[in-house]
Design a protein around this motif. Structure first.
Motif, mmCIF file in Angstrom:
data_model
loop_
_atom_site.group_PDB
_atom_site.id
_atom_site.type_symbol
_atom_site.label_atom_id
_atom_site.label_comp_id
_atom_site.label_asym_id
_atom_site.label_seq_id
_atom_site.Cartn_x
_atom_site.Cartn_y
_atom_site.Cartn_z
ATOM 1 N N ARG A 716 33.923 41.411 33.996
ATOM 2 C CA ARG A 716 35.045 41.314 34.930
ATOM 3 C C ARG A 716 35.547 42.719 35.246
ATOM 4 N NH1 ARG A 716 36.952 36.191 35.531
ATOM 5 N NH2 ARG A 716 36.178 34.640 34.059
ATOM 6 N N VAL A 718 38.302 45.190 37.987
ATOM 7 C CA VAL A 718 39.413 45.287 38.934
ATOM 8 C C VAL A 718 39.267 46.606 39.676
ATOM 9 C CG1 VAL A 718 41.904 45.405 39.270
ATOM 10 C CG2 VAL A 718 40.956 43.882 37.519
ATOM 11 N N THR A 736 44.572 45.853 45.028
ATOM 12 C CA THR A 736 43.619 45.590 43.947
ATOM 13 C C THR A 736 42.711 44.440 44.348
ATOM 14 O OG1 THR A 736 45.147 44.065 42.847
ATOM 15 C CG2 THR A 736 45.220 46.372 42.168
ATOM 16 N N PRO A 738 40.124 42.029 42.200
ATOM 17 C CA PRO A 738 39.362 41.640 41.002
ATOM 18 C C PRO A 738 38.059 40.949 41.405
ATOM 19 C CG PRO A 738 41.173 40.115 41.388
ATOM 20 C CD PRO A 738 41.286 41.172 42.443
#
Length: 851
Positions: A716, A718, A736, A738
């Motif tokens: 994962r 960001v 941002t 993600p």
């Protein structure tokens, strides 16, 4: 137009100031920077019917070839080619809902864009007519929809609700415009007049019978003073208490299409003949001032978040008017020729402009007048100017010598009068009243009381082409030439060349009161001469350009310079710190065509090529007019730019810009495209980004609007990006995104767990097999040792042996030679020889001597 209407028009301008500035109303309409975009810049088609800026900062426009999104640099088009919801490409209206939805009115239905998804609504969904002409979103979340032949429809709570047509009191069933009123009612424009809706019913109608110039209403605007302005196909009207007053003075147009009141209260009017501005009682047309060509049809207007005015046209693309720090005077202001060589302001505030081929132009109180060869000048190319203490103006020309202008009379001096050349580059009157004349190829001339003295390289001058002159605090004359710098003091020349740090042609000189001399060069940057020492600063150390044509002090601690690429400034403090070794570089703030210059290329080598006026404004000669900047009035854009993600491209596939996307296992190349939504000098925006978990610090991307990553492992992430506008104001919050990279099955936790278990099981199995093997080996060794030990015990016991023949009796009772017995009960083998005693006995027995 009667007096009452004039006063009403003026009152439109009286509004409170907001934190964002509007276009500066003190400028003439032609002095705004005008930008244009058409198909060559990325528009799909050159007719713009609708404009909208959404809350996230994007500019949207409706065209005949689809819906277009603009971020200041890139156009993104949505149409039948790439968006299934579109049935027809022609977009007529736009609106943004309170939930952030973008509503799009087309000639074949209504579209709603939420995120990356489009939903289409048509007649089968409750829309009264497929062609949507106008849209208006209310604060309660409802949407008003004006159609071509189906009247007015309202959308609320995710469904079509109330409808208005002629039957409900509308003047006509073609609804073309909306405007909210401060009392909560809604003004509705139709093809047959104006209506007002309040509390769910039509409460008034206004048509030509009530004074409208035409029944077709194209735009409605309720001004900040409460006046209602109505643009019709027959002109502009002000409506009050159901009566219309037609405004005709300065607005003699057949059709008015658009109205906009900016934050400063100025009323902008788009017509079939261009754009007009109403300020006070004055009406000014942009096309008449050298703006868009005469006949441009303005369809829609929009003031953006930064105060610029956007103009949608019919066939001429997208235009924008904006404030710029630089105002340029050119042909449209009356300049005879735009190639300006010299500029000077006299003690009366008149600005004189020497041009190539257009004589000398005089600018006073905004009006331009010219003095040319027909008025007595010796030549129409004016290359040098200086003011005499008696009020006369000295004029140097490019081929006609010099002229003295005083009280309307011209006195000429040429080669026949003693000048060394008729090609003049610079003029200077010294403190004693003598006139110094720098020529092209003839050296330096001095005119004093009618007598000319000529100085050349033979007298010690650095070169015979003199491009600048200045007098220092001690009265010494500094002479810049194309081959070096000279100083004339007490009748003696001292020349500074490469050995003194001057290896480039001189282009500009400026003497400070403290004795410092600043030298602009052609290729060597800016030089500072102080106490005989020359120190350079060049482009390698942050100077905008290594060519310097003019050097001006703004009185606020900055030096302003001109070059082939524009105008730039550097703080004196930074220069001093640089020369003192306290900093490695200086910072230059540059200005060019995006800041109001008609051409960034300035002129130099003729003087004065720059001038500081009595009001503090700085004037620079360029190849397309004279550029003027007021350092004190430069507006700083304090608005941090919104930041948005436009798309993500993974291994060549466009996946949109949705957050939380999971990219396929094995994704190798990831491109993240972002935008900073400031439309003022968008090309000067700067970006920084960081991928958490990968980048330890921010990456300075400069103006680049994309980030690239390859070979990201599963996990994962960001991605963060921040942006600054052209004035360096940063949006530190930024945006941002993600996302995750999916693993292959062999990269998942369950696979690692299973694989780990299998490895442990295999290890345990192998261990057991090894242990078993070792145990079997141990047993075998034990058996063999036992056998061998048994043999060793036999040999170590009492052996029955014959005393005579030496045979040994075995366990079975047989007698064997000792060699055979030992070989059978041990690993030993025998070799045979004869010992010395036996050998001696053998010889004695057989009677031999052993030789």
């Amino acid at each position: 137009m009667n007096r009452t209407v004039q006063l009403t028009l003026a009152s439109v301008l009286l509004v409170a100031s907001t934190r964002l500035q509007a276009l500066d109303p003190s400028k003439s309409i032609a002095q705004y920077a005008l930008d244009a975009w058409a198909t060559r810049e990325g528009l799909p088609q050159n007719s713009v019917a609708a404009l909208l800026q959404t809350r996230n900062g994007y500019l949207w426009m409706g065209t005949e070839e689809g819906l277009v999104r603009f971020d200041g640099v890139r156009f993104t088009v949505y149409s039948t080619r790439n968006t299934r919801a579109f049935r027809q490409n022609r977009v007529e209206a736009l609106a943004e809902g309170t939930d952030g939805s973008l509503w799009v009115g087309t000639v074949d239905g209504l579209l709603r864009k939420r995120g990356d998804d489009f939903t289409a609504y048509g007649v089968t969904d409750g829309l009264p007519n497929e062609t949507v002409m106008a849209l208006f979103a209310e604060s309660d979340g409802s949407l008003w929809i004006g159609t071509q032949r189906g009247g007015l429809q309202r959308w609320k709570d995710e469904r079509f609700v109330s409808r208005f047509t002629r039957a409900q009191g509308l003047p006509g069933d073609m609804v073309t415009a909306f405007a909210p009123s401060r009392d909560g009612s809604l003004w509705v424009g139709t093809d047959a007049g104006l209506a007002r809706i309040r509390e769910g019913r039509v409460v008034s109608r206004t048509t030509m019978r009530d004074g409208l110039p035409a029944n077709r209403v194209n735009e409605i605007l309720e001004g900040s003073d409460g006046n209602l302005w109505v643009a019709t196909s027959g002109g502009l009207a002000r409506v009050s208490e159901g009566r219309a007053t037609v405004i005709t003075k300065g607005l003699e147009f057949s059709s008015i299409n658009a109205l906009r009141q900016d934050r400063g209260g100025t009323l902008w009017i788009g017509t079939t003949r261009g754009l007009s501005r109403v300020r006070g009682a004055a009406v000014e047309a942009l096309d008449a001032a050298g703006g868009p060509p005469h006949g441009v049809v303005v369809v829609c207007l929009l003031e953006d978040h930064e105060g610029s005015l956007w103009i949608g046209t019919d066939g001429d693309g997208l235009l924008r008017l904006r404030d710029a720090p630089i105002v340029t005077y050119g042909k449209r202001d009356g300049l005879t020729k735009e190639f300006v060589l010299a500029v000077l302001e006299d003690p009366h505030g008149t600005v004189w402009l020497g041009t190539r081929g257009g004589g000398v132009n005089r600018l006073k109180d905004g009006r331009m007048a010219a003095l040319t060869k027909r008025d007595g000048l010796p030549h129409d190319s004016v290359s040098a100017l200086t003011q005499a203490r008696d009020g006369a103006l000295w004029i140097g020309t490019g081929g006609g010598g010099i002229a003295r202008l005083k009280d309307g009379r011209v006195r000429i001096y040429k080669v026949e009068d003693g000048l060394s050349s008729n090609l003049i580059r610079v003029l200077l009157e010294d403190r004693h009243g003598a006139l110094w004349i720098g020529t092209s190829g003839g050296g330096l001339d001095r005119l004093d009381q009618g007598r000319v003295t000529v100085y050349s390289t033979a007298d010690g001058l650095a070169g015979d082409t003199v491009v600048d002159l200045c007098e220092d605090r001690d009265g010494a004359l500094w002479i810049g030439t194309t081959t070096g710098l000279s100083r004339l003091r007490d009748g003696t020349f001292k020349t500074f060349r490469e050995t003194e740090g001057l290896s480039y042609a001189v282009r500009a000189l400026k003497a400070d009161p403290d004795g410092t001399l600043w030298i602009g060069t052609s290729g060597g940057g800016l030089l500072r001469m102080r106490e005989g020492r020359v120190s350079p600063v060049t482009a390698r150390q942050g100077l905008y350009d290594d060519v310097v044509f003019a050097i001006l002090d703004d009185g606020a601690g900055n030096l302003w310079m001109s070059c082939n690429r524009g105008i730039f400034r550097v703080a004196r403090q930074e220069l001093e710190e640089f020369f003192a070794g306290k900093r490695a570089a200086v910072t230059s703030a540059a200005y060019g065509e995006s800041d109001g210059m008609k051409s960034a290329e300035c002129n130099g080598g003729f003087q004065p090529s720059g001038w500081r006026g009595s009001d503090g404004r700085l004037w620079f000669a360029t190849i397309r007019g004279v550029a003027v900047v007021d350092p004190r009035a430069i507006r700083v854009n304090r608005e941090p730019p919104p930041v948005a993600f436009e798309r993500v491209i993974v291994d060549g596939r466009d996946l949109g810009a949705g957050a939380g996307q999971a990219f396929a296992a094995g994704s190798r190349s990831i491109e993240l495209d972002y935008a900073g939504l400031s439309f003022v000098s968008s090309e000067r925006m700067r970006f920084k980004y960081r991928l958490e978990g990968v980048d330890t610090d921010w990456t300075d991307a400069g103006p680049r609007r994309a980030a690239y990553y390859t070979g990201l492992p599963p996990g994962r992430y960001v991605f963060r990006v921040i942006a600054s506008n052209s004035d360096g104001v940063w949006n530190q919050t930024g945006a941002t995104l993600p996302f995750s990279v999916q693993p292959f099955f062999w990269q998942t936790l369950w696979f690692y767990t299973l694989a780990g278990g299998l490895v442990l099981l295999a290890a345990a199995t192998i261990f057991q097999i090894r242990v078993r093997s070792l145990r079997l080996r141990e047993d075998e060794l034990k058996r063999r040792v036992a056998d061998e030990m048994a043999r060793v015990r036999i040999l170590s016991g009492l052996l029955p042996i014959c005393a005579w023949c030496k045979k040994v009796r075995d366990d079975a009772g047989y007698w064997k030679q000792i060699e055979a017995y030992v070989r059978d009960h041990s690993e030993a083998e025998f070799t045979h020889g004869i010992c010395p005693d036996c050998e001696k006995g053998f010889h004695q027995e057989h009677g031999t001597d052993g030789r």
